[in-house]
Enzyme design. Structure first.
Site, PDB file in Angstrom:
ATOM      1  N   SER A   8      30.653  -2.339 -10.199  1.00  0.00           N
ATOM      2  CA  SER A   8      31.123  -2.331  -8.809  1.00  0.00           C
ATOM      3  C   SER A   8      31.609  -0.938  -8.452  1.00  0.00           C
ATOM      4  O   SER A   8      32.468  -0.378  -9.142  1.00  0.00           O
ATOM      5  CB  SER A   8      32.264  -3.325  -8.640  1.00  0.00           C
ATOM      6  OG  SER A   8      32.936  -3.055  -7.425  1.00  0.00           O
ATOM      7  N   HIS A  31      26.876  -3.125  -7.568  1.00  0.00           N
ATOM      8  CA  HIS A  31      27.559  -4.131  -6.746  1.00  0.00           C
ATOM      9  C   HIS A  31      28.387  -3.390  -5.693  1.00  0.00           C
ATOM     10  O   HIS A  31      29.225  -2.555  -6.017  1.00  0.00           O
ATOM     11  CB  HIS A  31      28.449  -4.946  -7.682  1.00  0.00           C
ATOM     12  CG  HIS A  31      29.203  -6.066  -7.054  1.00  0.00           C
ATOM     13  ND1 HIS A  31      28.675  -7.323  -6.897  1.00  0.00           N
ATOM     14  CD2 HIS A  31      30.467  -6.134  -6.571  1.00  0.00           C
ATOM     15  CE1 HIS A  31      29.585  -8.128  -6.355  1.00  0.00           C
ATOM     16  NE2 HIS A  31      30.685  -7.428  -6.135  1.00  0.00           N
ATOM     17  N   ASP A  33      30.983  -3.775  -2.677  1.00  0.00           N
ATOM     18  CA  ASP A  33      31.969  -4.689  -2.089  1.00  0.00           C
ATOM     19  C   ASP A  33      32.267  -4.294  -0.647  1.00  0.00           C
ATOM     20  O   ASP A  33      32.860  -3.246  -0.397  1.00  0.00           O
ATOM     21  CB  ASP A  33      33.258  -4.660  -2.909  1.00  0.00           C
ATOM     22  CG  ASP A  33      33.101  -5.326  -4.260  1.00  0.00           C
ATOM     23  OD1 ASP A  33      32.729  -6.513  -4.282  1.00  0.00           O
ATOM     24  OD2 ASP A  33      33.332  -4.655  -5.284  1.00  0.00           O
ATOM     25  N   MET A  35      34.348  -5.175   2.602  1.00  0.00           N
ATOM     26  CA  MET A  35      35.557  -5.926   3.016  1.00  0.00           C
ATOM     27  C   MET A  35      35.945  -5.501   4.421  1.00  0.00           C
ATOM     28  O   MET A  35      35.851  -4.322   4.768  1.00  0.00           O
ATOM     29  CB  MET A  35      36.714  -5.624   2.067  1.00  0.00           C
ATOM     30  CG  MET A  35      36.400  -5.853   0.600  1.00  0.00           C
ATOM     31  SD  MET A  35      37.897  -5.646  -0.394  1.00  0.00           S
ATOM     32  CE  MET A  35      37.211  -5.640  -2.057  1.00  0.00           C
ATOM     33  N   HIS A  64      28.147  -7.598  -1.873  1.00  0.00           N
ATOM     34  CA  HIS A  64      29.088  -8.726  -1.873  1.00  0.00           C
ATOM     35  C   HIS A  64      29.888  -8.620  -0.581  1.00  0.00           C
ATOM     36  O   HIS A  64      30.765  -7.758  -0.457  1.00  0.00           O
ATOM     37  CB  HIS A  64      29.981  -8.630  -3.118  1.00  0.00           C
ATOM     38  CG  HIS A  64      31.059  -9.653  -3.181  1.00  0.00           C
ATOM     39  ND1 HIS A  64      32.154  -9.541  -4.020  1.00  0.00           N
ATOM     40  CD2 HIS A  64      31.234 -10.831  -2.507  1.00  0.00           C
ATOM     41  CE1 HIS A  64      32.945 -10.587  -3.867  1.00  0.00           C
ATOM     42  NE2 HIS A  64      32.415 -11.378  -2.942  1.00  0.00           N
ATOM     43  N   MET A  66      32.571  -9.595   1.750  1.00  0.00           N
ATOM     44  CA  MET A  66      33.843 -10.304   1.925  1.00  0.00           C
ATOM     45  C   MET A  66      34.271 -10.087   3.370  1.00  0.00           C
ATOM     46  O   MET A  66      35.234  -9.368   3.670  1.00  0.00           O
ATOM     47  CB  MET A  66      34.877  -9.771   0.925  1.00  0.00           C
ATOM     48  CG  MET A  66      34.612 -10.253  -0.499  1.00  0.00           C
ATOM     49  SD  MET A  66      35.440  -9.245  -1.751  1.00  0.00           S
ATOM     50  CE  MET A  66      34.227  -7.949  -1.926  1.00  0.00           C
ATOM     51  N   MET A 135      33.828 -16.368  -8.024  1.00  0.00           N
ATOM     52  CA  MET A 135      34.857 -15.320  -8.099  1.00  0.00           C
ATOM     53  C   MET A 135      35.851 -15.669  -9.209  1.00  0.00           C
ATOM     54  O   MET A 135      36.363 -16.788  -9.272  1.00  0.00           O
ATOM     55  CB  MET A 135      35.595 -15.190  -6.766  1.00  0.00           C
ATOM     56  CG  MET A 135      34.788 -14.534  -5.656  1.00  0.00           C
ATOM     57  SD  MET A 135      34.177 -12.875  -6.040  1.00  0.00           S
ATOM     58  CE  MET A 135      35.700 -11.959  -6.283  1.00  0.00           C
ATOM     59  N   GLY A 140      39.341  -9.266  -2.833  1.00  0.00           N
ATOM     60  CA  GLY A 140      40.123  -8.319  -2.033  1.00  0.00           C
ATOM     61  C   GLY A 140      40.428  -7.010  -2.728  1.00  0.00           C
ATOM     62  O   GLY A 140      40.460  -5.970  -2.076  1.00  0.00           O
ATOM     63  N   GLY A 142      40.063  -4.567  -6.585  1.00  0.00           N
ATOM     64  CA  GLY A 142      39.613  -4.370  -7.954  1.00  0.00           C
ATOM     65  C   GLY A 142      40.814  -4.324  -8.886  1.00  0.00           C
ATOM     66  O   GLY A 142      41.971  -4.279  -8.439  1.00  0.00           O
ATOM     67  N   GLY A 143      40.552  -4.344 -10.180  1.00  0.00           N
ATOM     68  CA  GLY A 143      41.604  -4.146 -11.171  1.00  0.00           C
ATOM     69  C   GLY A 143      42.525  -5.333 -11.398  1.00  0.00           C
ATOM     70  O   GLY A 143      43.574  -5.180 -12.018  1.00  0.00           O
ATOM     71  N   ASP A 173      32.651 -12.276 -10.984  1.00  0.00           N
ATOM     72  CA  ASP A 173      33.150 -11.016 -10.408  1.00  0.00           C
ATOM     73  C   ASP A 173      34.669 -11.053 -10.367  1.00  0.00           C
ATOM     74  O   ASP A 173      35.257 -11.926  -9.718  1.00  0.00           O
ATOM     75  CB  ASP A 173      32.575 -10.876  -8.986  1.00  0.00           C
ATOM     76  CG  ASP A 173      33.022  -9.603  -8.291  1.00  0.00           C
ATOM     77  OD1 ASP A 173      33.563  -8.712  -8.964  1.00  0.00           O
ATOM     78  OD2 ASP A 173      32.801  -9.508  -7.063  1.00  0.00           O
ATOM     79  N   GLY A 174      35.253 -10.057 -11.058  1.00  0.00           N
ATOM     80  CA  GLY A 174      36.706  -9.911 -11.040  1.00  0.00           C
ATOM     81  C   GLY A 174      37.306  -9.993 -12.425  1.00  0.00           C
ATOM     82  O   GLY A 174      37.189 -11.020 -13.096  1.00  0.00           O
ATOM     83  N   GLY A 175      37.882  -8.891 -12.882  1.00  0.00           N
ATOM     84  CA  GLY A 175      38.557  -8.875 -14.173  1.00  0.00           C
ATOM     85  C   GLY A 175      37.621  -8.953 -15.361  1.00  0.00           C
ATOM     86  O   GLY A 175      38.061  -9.300 -16.466  1.00  0.00           O
ATOM     87  N   SER A 196      36.485  -1.787 -12.661  1.00  0.00           N
ATOM     88  CA  SER A 196      37.393  -0.922 -13.413  1.00  0.00           C
ATOM     89  C   SER A 196      36.960  -0.744 -14.862  1.00  0.00           C
ATOM     90  O   SER A 196      37.137   0.329 -15.438  1.00  0.00           O
ATOM     91  CB  SER A 196      38.829  -1.449 -13.322  1.00  0.00           C
ATOM     92  OG  SER A 196      38.869  -2.841 -13.476  1.00  0.00           O
TER      93      SER A 196
HETATM   94  O1  LIG Z   1      34.781  -8.324  -5.336  1.00  0.00           O
HETATM   95  C1  LIG Z   1      35.604  -7.649  -5.914  1.00  0.00           C
HETATM   96  C2  LIG Z   1      37.051  -7.754  -5.531  1.00  0.00           C
HETATM   97  O2  LIG Z   1      37.174  -8.657  -4.501  1.00  0.00           O
HETATM   98  C3  LIG Z   1      35.171  -6.649  -6.967  1.00  0.00           C
HETATM   99  O3  LIG Z   1      33.781  -6.723  -7.110  1.00  0.00           O
HETATM  100  C4  LIG Z   1      35.829  -6.880  -8.297  1.00  0.00           C
HETATM  101  O4  LIG Z   1      37.205  -6.988  -8.194  1.00  0.00           O
HETATM  102  C5  LIG Z   1      35.457  -5.816  -9.307  1.00  0.00           C
HETATM  103  O5  LIG Z   1      36.524  -5.112  -9.786  1.00  0.00           O
HETATM  104  P1  LIG Z   1      37.174  -5.324 -11.248  1.00  0.00           P
HETATM  105  O6  LIG Z   1      36.036  -5.422 -12.224  1.00  0.00           O
HETATM  106  O7  LIG Z   1      37.991  -4.100 -11.428  1.00  0.00           O
HETATM  107  O8  LIG Z   1      37.978  -6.595 -11.179  1.00  0.00           O
HETATM  108 FE   LIG Z   2      32.672  -8.033  -5.630  1.00  0.00          FE
END
Ligand SMILES: O=C(CO)[C@H](O)[C@H](O)COP(=O)(O)O
Ligand SMILES: [Fe+2]
Length: 221
Positions: A8, A31, A33, A35, A64, A66, A135, A140, A142-143, A173-175, A196
């Site tokens: 991302s 990817h 994002d 928003m 993606h 959002m 998700m 909203g 990253g990280g 997606d996420g963490g 991240s």
């Molecule tokens: O959609 C997302 C946040 O809404 C991002 O794609 C996602 O958070 C990627 O970041 P990380 O891998 O750091 O969590």
């Molecule tokens: Fe995403």
């Protein structure tokens, strides 16, 4: 088939995006994002910037979205020639019609679910989708930390996709990192977004390969 890793660019240097894209040449897609500060409490980038990323990216784009009013905006992203466009089910008035429209405009159709949105109401539309995004954080930012409470939903989605005979990728997606990707892979995901964990690494290209090896091992691929 090997796991797909989609870095991302949310965690990349936005002033040097072209160079940042070149650092992840071995990725399956990038990817992006989008928003809008309505659907989520954050603002990133929109159509003109995504159009330029599409023009210079060495790998396909996975958008993606959002954003609110997905029915109106998502087709405009498909018109840019992106490989896949993913809208949120919570932001679409007519998800089946929208998925058909994305495919008609030449993009793969993806649909995303927030952590609190159940997958069951959407199982009868699997054949309309190329990708289902579960998700694994609240969208909203990253990280954030991976939410283990999403694992049962990934398992249910995997069972439903396998039972349906439809060809639908399950994206998470996420963490996602070296310490969480195996859990998501074992649960049934096959496409992994990592922001991240890739752009925070000294060598993002190497981070992509390491994540793929871990996911493949966990999936028994
Ligand atoms: O959609 C997302 C946040 O809404 C991002 O794609 C996602 O958070 C990627 O970041 P990380 O891998 O750091 O969590
Ligand atoms: Fe995403």
């Amino acid at each position: 088939m090997s796991a797909c890793i989609h870095p991302s660019i949310l965690s990349a240097d936005f002033v040097n995006l072209e160079a940042e894209l070149a650092r992840i040449g071995g990725a399956d897609a990038v990817h992006v994002d989008v928003m809008d500060n309505h659907f989520v409490p954050n603002l990133t980038l929109g159509l003109p910037v995504v159009e330029r990323i599409q023009a210079v990216s060495p790998v396909p784009l996975d958008a993606h979205l959002m954003i609110a009013d997905a029915d109106r905006w998502a087709p405009l992203y498909a018109d840019l020639g992106l490989d896949s466009v993913t809208f949120h089910a919570e932001a679409a008035a007519a998800p089946v019609k929208l998925a058909r429209e994305l495919r008609a405009r030449g993009s793969k159709a993806g649909m995303a679910l927030r952590p609190a949105t159940a997958v069951e109401p959407y199982l009868d539309m699997l054949s309309e989708l190329d990708m289902l995004l579960i998700m694994t954080v609240e969208p909203g930012f990253g990280g954030q930390a991976f939410l283990d409470l999403t694992l049962p939903k990934i398992r249910r989605a995997r069972a439903a996709v396998d039972g349906s005979g439809a060809s639908v990728a399950i994206q998470v997606d996420g963490g996602i990192s070296a310490s969480t990707i195996e859990r998501a892979a074992e649960a049934g995901a096959d496409v992994f977004v990592a922001g991240s964990a890739v752009y925070g690494a000294d060598d993002p290209g190497d981070a992509v390969e390491r994540l793929r090896v871990l996911a493949d091992r966990a999936r028994g691929a």
